[in-house]
Motif scaffolding. Structure first.
Motif, PDB file in Angstrom:
ATOM      1  N   ALA A  39      85.646 122.868  46.469  1.00  0.00           N
ATOM      2  CA  ALA A  39      85.643 121.459  46.096  1.00  0.00           C
ATOM      3  C   ALA A  39      84.801 120.617  47.053  1.00  0.00           C
ATOM      4  N   TYR A  40      84.759 120.980  48.332  1.00  0.00           N
ATOM      5  CA  TYR A  40      83.985 120.168  49.276  1.00  0.00           C
ATOM      6  C   TYR A  40      82.479 120.308  49.025  1.00  0.00           C
ATOM      7  N   ARG A  41      82.055 121.459  48.469  1.00  0.00           N
ATOM      8  CA  ARG A  41      80.649 121.601  48.117  1.00  0.00           C
ATOM      9  C   ARG A  41      80.337 120.823  46.831  1.00  0.00           C
ATOM     10  N   PHE A  42      81.282 120.811  45.892  1.00  0.00           N
ATOM     11  CA  PHE A  42      81.095 119.967  44.710  1.00  0.00           C
ATOM     12  C   PHE A  42      81.022 118.501  45.123  1.00  0.00           C
ATOM     13  N   LYS A  43      81.805 118.109  46.103  1.00  0.00           N
ATOM     14  CA  LYS A  43      81.761 116.728  46.585  1.00  0.00           C
ATOM     15  C   LYS A  43      80.356 116.363  47.038  1.00  0.00           C
ATOM     16  N   ALA A  44      79.692 117.267  47.768  1.00  0.00           N
ATOM     17  CA  ALA A  44      78.335 116.993  48.242  1.00  0.00           C
ATOM     18  C   ALA A  44      77.364 116.850  47.075  1.00  0.00           C
ATOM     19  N   LYS A  45      77.490 117.705  46.062  1.00  0.00           N
ATOM     20  CA  LYS A  45      76.583 117.631  44.914  1.00  0.00           C
ATOM     21  C   LYS A  45      76.847 116.374  44.088  1.00  0.00           C
ATOM     22  N   ALA A  46      78.122 116.041  43.904  1.00  0.00           N
ATOM     23  CA  ALA A  46      78.451 114.838  43.136  1.00  0.00           C
ATOM     24  C   ALA A  46      77.993 113.588  43.877  1.00  0.00           C
ATOM     25  N   ARG A  47      78.110 113.598  45.201  1.00  0.00           N
ATOM     26  CA  ARG A  47      77.651 112.443  45.985  1.00  0.00           C
ATOM     27  C   ARG A  47      76.139 112.282  45.842  1.00  0.00           C
TER      28      ARG A  47
ATOM     29  N   GLY B 287      71.520 114.569  52.315  1.00  0.00           N
ATOM     30  CA  GLY B 287      71.407 114.201  50.911  1.00  0.00           C
ATOM     31  C   GLY B 287      70.526 112.985  50.742  1.00  0.00           C
ATOM     32  N   PRO B 288      70.745 112.171  49.681  1.00  0.00           N
ATOM     33  CA  PRO B 288      69.889 111.014  49.416  1.00  0.00           C
ATOM     34  C   PRO B 288      69.999 109.945  50.502  1.00  0.00           C
ATOM     35  N   ILE B 289      68.857 109.389  50.881  1.00  0.00           N
ATOM     36  CA  ILE B 289      68.810 108.276  51.847  1.00  0.00           C
ATOM     37  C   ILE B 289      67.919 107.193  51.261  1.00  0.00           C
ATOM     38  N   PRO B 290      68.058 105.944  51.714  1.00  0.00           N
ATOM     39  CA  PRO B 290      67.208 104.862  51.200  1.00  0.00           C
ATOM     40  C   PRO B 290      65.735 105.131  51.474  1.00  0.00           C
ATOM     41  N   ALA B 291      64.878 104.635  50.596  1.00  0.00           N
ATOM     42  CA  ALA B 291      63.438 104.832  50.761  1.00  0.00           C
ATOM     43  C   ALA B 291      62.942 104.222  52.063  1.00  0.00           C
ATOM     44  N   SER B 292      63.498 103.073  52.464  1.00  0.00           N
ATOM     45  CA  SER B 292      63.056 102.434  53.710  1.00  0.00           C
ATOM     46  C   SER B 292      63.354 103.317  54.913  1.00  0.00           C
ATOM     47  N   MET B 293      64.474 104.011  54.899  1.00  0.00           N
ATOM     48  CA  MET B 293      64.815 104.922  55.990  1.00  0.00           C
ATOM     49  C   MET B 293      63.825 106.083  56.038  1.00  0.00           C
ATOM     50  N   ALA B 294      63.461 106.611  54.857  1.00  0.00           N
ATOM     51  CA  ALA B 294      62.497 107.708  54.811  1.00  0.00           C
ATOM     52  C   ALA B 294      61.134 107.256  55.302  1.00  0.00           C
ATOM     53  N   ARG B 295      60.694 106.049  54.898  1.00  0.00           N
ATOM     54  CA  ARG B 295      59.390 105.547  55.356  1.00  0.00           C
ATOM     55  C   ARG B 295      59.381 105.382  56.871  1.00  0.00           C
ATOM     56  N   ASP B 296      60.492 104.935  57.423  1.00  0.00           N
ATOM     57  CA  ASP B 296      60.565 104.778  58.877  1.00  0.00           C
ATOM     58  C   ASP B 296      60.511 106.134  59.573  1.00  0.00           C
ATOM     59  N   LEU B 297      61.196 107.136  59.013  1.00  0.00           N
ATOM     60  CA  LEU B 297      61.166 108.472  59.607  1.00  0.00           C
ATOM     61  C   LEU B 297      59.756 109.047  59.600  1.00  0.00           C
TER      62      LEU B 297
ATOM     63  N   SER C 138      78.515 125.855  53.990  1.00  0.00           N
ATOM     64  CA  SER C 138      77.748 124.610  54.097  1.00  0.00           C
ATOM     65  C   SER C 138      76.972 124.532  55.396  1.00  0.00           C
ATOM     66  N   ASN C 139      76.778 125.683  56.054  1.00  0.00           N
ATOM     67  CA  ASN C 139      76.040 125.662  57.314  1.00  0.00           C
ATOM     68  C   ASN C 139      74.642 125.094  57.084  1.00  0.00           C
ATOM     69  N   PRO C 140      74.244 124.081  57.861  1.00  0.00           N
ATOM     70  CA  PRO C 140      72.954 123.424  57.604  1.00  0.00           C
ATOM     71  C   PRO C 140      71.781 124.366  57.781  1.00  0.00           C
ATOM     72  N   SER C 141      70.713 124.076  57.029  1.00  0.00           N
ATOM     73  CA  SER C 141      69.581 124.995  56.960  1.00  0.00           C
ATOM     74  C   SER C 141      68.863 125.159  58.292  1.00  0.00           C
ATOM     75  N   LEU C 142      68.957 124.180  59.177  1.00  0.00           N
ATOM     76  CA  LEU C 142      68.259 124.266  60.452  1.00  0.00           C
ATOM     77  C   LEU C 142      68.743 125.458  61.268  1.00  0.00           C
ATOM     78  N   ASP C 143      70.008 125.862  61.099  1.00  0.00           N
ATOM     79  CA  ASP C 143      70.572 126.971  61.865  1.00  0.00           C
ATOM     80  C   ASP C 143      70.396 128.322  61.186  1.00  0.00           C
ATOM     81  N   ASN C 144      69.862 128.344  59.979  1.00  0.00           N
ATOM     82  CA  ASN C 144      69.851 129.584  59.209  1.00  0.00           C
ATOM     83  C   ASN C 144      68.650 130.470  59.539  1.00  0.00           C
ATOM     84  N   GLU C 145      68.710 131.703  59.071  1.00  0.00           N
ATOM     85  CA  GLU C 145      67.726 132.710  59.453  1.00  0.00           C
ATOM     86  C   GLU C 145      67.083 133.314  58.201  1.00  0.00           C
ATOM     87  N   ALA C 146      65.759 133.490  58.240  1.00  0.00           N
ATOM     88  CA  ALA C 146      65.061 134.131  57.116  1.00  0.00           C
ATOM     89  C   ALA C 146      65.419 135.611  57.086  1.00  0.00           C
TER      90      ALA C 146
END
Length: 560
Positions: A203-211, A342-352, A403-411
Motif C-alpha cells: 500500500a505504501y508503494r501505491f501511495k507514492a504512485k497515487a500521489r 516524484g512531481p515537483i513544481p516547474a520553478s523548482m526544476a528550473r532553479d535546480l 522503495s530503496n532510492p535509485s541512487l543507492d542501487n547497483e546495475a
C-alpha cells in the motif's frame, strides 16, 4: 442484544473458512521438527526431503505452496471482511442520522457525532480517534469511491490500499476523485502487461504512485499548492524511549532529497574495514554534525565527543530531475520529476537546472507516452549515462515492494555477461544492494526487462511477482503552440514521427525560425541559463529520432 440469524450464520461460515485454512496447513505438515525444534507431523509419515510422488512432487515443496496459498487466501478474506465492515459502518451512520433527525443546533450535531463515534468504538473495541477515522473512510468509500469499495469487496486490494485511495482523493472534487480511482482500478486503463496492479504492490508503494498522479492532474497547479505548503515548513522534535528522540524537518522536496542523498554519500564514503559503524549509524552521526557544527569531523558517535571540523566536504549531493523542455523554458508550468520523490513544481526544476546542476544531459523520450528511449553497449562496462538511464526507467529498486532510492542501487546483468548477455538497458536490472545480493545467493531470479520496463521476479517456489513500473506520461504541449504549428508534411521516404499529433518536419519548420515563434501576451518566461550539455559519446546514445531537437531549443531560447 441477540444477533440476527443471518449474522450468526455468516459468522459460522467465517469460522468454517478458518477451520479449512487450518486443515490445509496441518494436512501439509511434514513429520519432523522445524528449525526452532517445534515438532510437526503429517503426510503419512513421509520423511523430510523424501519424494512421495516422483520428480516434481516434493512434499516439502507442497508444504511451502500450501502455506503460500493460505496466506493469499487469508489476505483476500481480510479484504472482503474489511469491505463488509466499511459498509456496516456507513449503514449504521445513515440509520443513526435518520433516527436522530436533523440537529437543532451545532452543539446537538456535535453530540450526535460523538455518540456515533463512541458506539462504533465500543462495538469494535477501538479508541475514539480510530473509530472517527473509520467512519470518515467508510463514508468516502461508500459515497465517492465505488470502484475502490468494489475492489476491496472482491479481495483484489487490501484495506490499507483503500485507505490510501481515500487519503489521496481528499481535496479533490467528485470528478477528480473518480478520475484518480479509474486510472488505477479501471480494467480498460492502458498499462504494460508486466506491470504490477495496485493490489500486487504494498500500500505504501501505491501511495507514492497515487500521489504522483494526483500532483500531475490536480485542478490547482502544483506551483500554487507548493507556495502555500512551503509556508508551513518546520522542524519537529518528538521524545522517544531509552533516552532517544526524533528530530525531523518538513522542507521543500529538492532540499530534502538533496540532503538525504548527501547524508548517504557521506556515509558510504566513510565506510571501510576500520569503521565499526553501520550505514544507518553513520548517516545519523553526519546529520548531527551538520546541525550542531556544520563540520565533517567523524568523532561524533564514537564516544569522543562532538566534532568541530568546519572544512567543507568534497562530496556533492546527487540529484536527478526530469523536466519537459517547454517547462524548463518557462513556457508551461508542467511538473518535473525529481528522482526519489516524484512531481515537483516547474520553478523548482528550473532553479535546480540553472543554479544547481554541474552538467545537463539531454534525455530523449517517446512523445506518445513519455517513456525514455533505449541506450545500449556491446562492452561489459556500464557507463554513467546508462546508470542514469536505469534510474529513469526504474525509479527505485524493482524488487516487489522495495522503495530503496535509485541512487543507492547497483546495475546487474539479467543474463550474465559470460553466458552471452549484453550490456544494454534491456538486459540490466537496478536492484538495491540487499536484493542484488539476494539474487546471487538464493533462488530468487529476475525476469526479462525492456528499455522502459524493469524486470519482475521469480521466487524459489516458482511464483512470479510483477515489478512496479514508472507512470510515464507524454509531455504537455500548450494550445497556443499546437494551434500555430505548420501543416507541412514530411518529405517522401522520411521516417514518420509525430509530436503532439504533428509530423516532426512541420514542427521543425515552425520552430526552426525564431521570428515564427509567436508567444501569447500573457506568457512571460524567466531567464534560464541552461548548463552546457556534456555530450555522452555517440555509442552511449540511441539513434536520435528527432535530430533537430537542438534547433527547437536554440530558436526558443533566442526568442525567450
Amino acid at each position: 442484544m441477540e444477533s440476527t440469524t443471518a449474522v450468526v450464520e455468516a459468522e459460522a461460515a467465517v469460522d468454517a473458512s478458518v477451520a479449512a485454512f487450518r486443515a490445509v496447513l496441518s494436512g501439509a505438515a511434514v513429520s519432523g521438527t522445524t528449525g526452532s525444534g517445534t515438532a510437526v507431523s503429517g503426510l503419512g509419515g513421509v520423511e523430510p526431503g523424501a519424494d512421495a510422488g516422483g520428480v516434481g512432487d516434493d512434499p516439502l515443496q507442497r508444504v511451502a505452496d500450501n502455506a503460500l496459498d493460505v496466506l493469499a487466501g487469508v489476505a483476500r478474506s481480510e479484504a472482503k471482511l474489511a469491505a463488509v465492515k466499511a459498509r456496516a459502518v456507513q449503514v449504521l451512520a445513515a440509520a443513526t442520522s435518520v433516527v436522530n433527525g436533523p440537529p437543532s443546533s451545532p452543539q446537538e450535531a456535535t453530540a450526535q457525532d460523538r455518540s456515533l463515534v463512541a458506539e462504533v468504538g465500543c462495538a469494535l473495541v477501538i479508541g475514539d480517534r480510530a473509530a472517527g477515522a473509520l467512519l470518515a473512510e467508510s463514508h468516502a468509500l461508500a459515497t465517492a469511491l465505488p470502484r475502490t469499495l468494489a475492489a476491496l469487496g472482491s479481495g483484489t486490494i487490501s484495506w490499507q490500499h483503500a485507505r490510501e485511495m481515500v487519503d489521496q482523493t481528499v481535496g479533490l472534487d467528485r470528478a477528480g476523485a473518480a478520475a484518480l480511482e479509474a486510472h488505477f482500478l479501471d480494467p480498460d486503463t492502458p498499462r504494460p502487461a508486466g506491470a504490477a496492479t495496485i493490489g500486487e504492490m504494498p500500500a505504501y508503494r501505491f501511495k507514492a504512485k497515487a500521489r504522483t498522479w494526483r500532483e500531475r492532474h490536480h485542478p490547482e497547479s502544483l506551483e500554487k499548492r507548493h507556495t502555500k505548503a512551503a509556508a508551513d515548513r518546520r522542524v519537529e522534535y518528538r521524545p522517544d524511549q531509552d533516552g532517544m528522540a526524533w528530530l525531523s524537518a518538513c522542507l521543500p522536496a529538492d532540499q530534502a532529497i538533496a540532503g538525504w542523498n548527501r547524508l548517504n554519500a557521506l556515509s558510504r564514503a566513510a565506510q571501510g574495514p576500520t569503521e565499526p559503524r553501520t550505514l544507518t549509524q553513520l548517516s545519523a552521526d553526519h546529520f548531527a554534525q551538520a546541525i550542531l557544527t556544520s563540520g565533517t569531523n567523524a568523532s561524533i558517535g564514537d564516544g569522543a565527543g562532538i566534532g568541530t571540523d568546519l572544512t567543507p566536504s568534497s562530496i556533492r549531493a546527487q540529484v536527478l530531475v526530469t523536466v519537459p523542455v517547454l517547462s524548463l523554458m518557462g513556457v508551461t508550468d508542467e511538473p518535473a520529476m525529481l528522482d526519489g520523490y516524484g512531481p515537483i513544481p516547474a520553478s523548482m526544476a528550473r532553479d535546480l537546472v540553472a543554479n544547481g546542476a554541474d552538467s545537463f544531459y539531454r534525455v530523449l523520450v517517446d512523445p506518445r507516452d513519455g517513456a525514455p528511449l533505449e541506450i545500449g553497449r556491446s562492452s561489459y562496462r556500464v557507463t554513467k549515462a546508462m546508470r542514469n538511464w536505469l534510474r529513469l526507467r526504474d525509479g527505485q529498486c524493482p524488487f516487489p515492494g522495495c522503495s530503496n532510492p535509485s541512487l543507492d542501487n547497483e546495475a546487474d546483468h539479467l543474463l550474465a555477461w559470460h553466458h552471452g548477455g549484453t550490456t544494454g538497458i534491456s538486459n540490466l536490472g537496478h536492484p538495491c544492494p540487499k536484493h542484488h545480493k539476494l539474487r546471487h545467493t538464493s533462488g530468487w531470479k529476475p525476469t526479462p526487462a525492456t528499455k522502459n520496463q524493469p524486470p519482475g521476479w521469480t521466487s524459489p517456489t516458482g511464483r512470479h511477482y510483477k515489478s512496479e513500473h514508472q507512470d510515464w506520461e507524454p509531455p504537455h504541449w500548450p494550445d497556443w503552440v499546437t494551434e500555430t504549428w505548420s501543416a507541412a508534411t514530411k518529405p517522401e521516404g522520411q521516417p514518420s514521427l509525430a509530436l503532439g499529433g504533428m509530423p516532426v518536419q512541420g514542427f521543425v519548420e515552425h520552430f526552426g525560425m525564431p521570428q515564427d515563434l509567436d508567444l501569447p501576451d500573457n506568457v512571460d518566461p524567466p531567464d534560464v541559463d541552461v548548463p552546457e550539455d556534456p555530450g555522452p559519446t555517440e555509442d552511449e546514445l540511441p539513434r536520435d529520432p528527432f535530430p533537430e531537437w537542438h534547433l527547437l531549443l536554440e530558436a526558443s531560447l533566442a526568442v525567450l
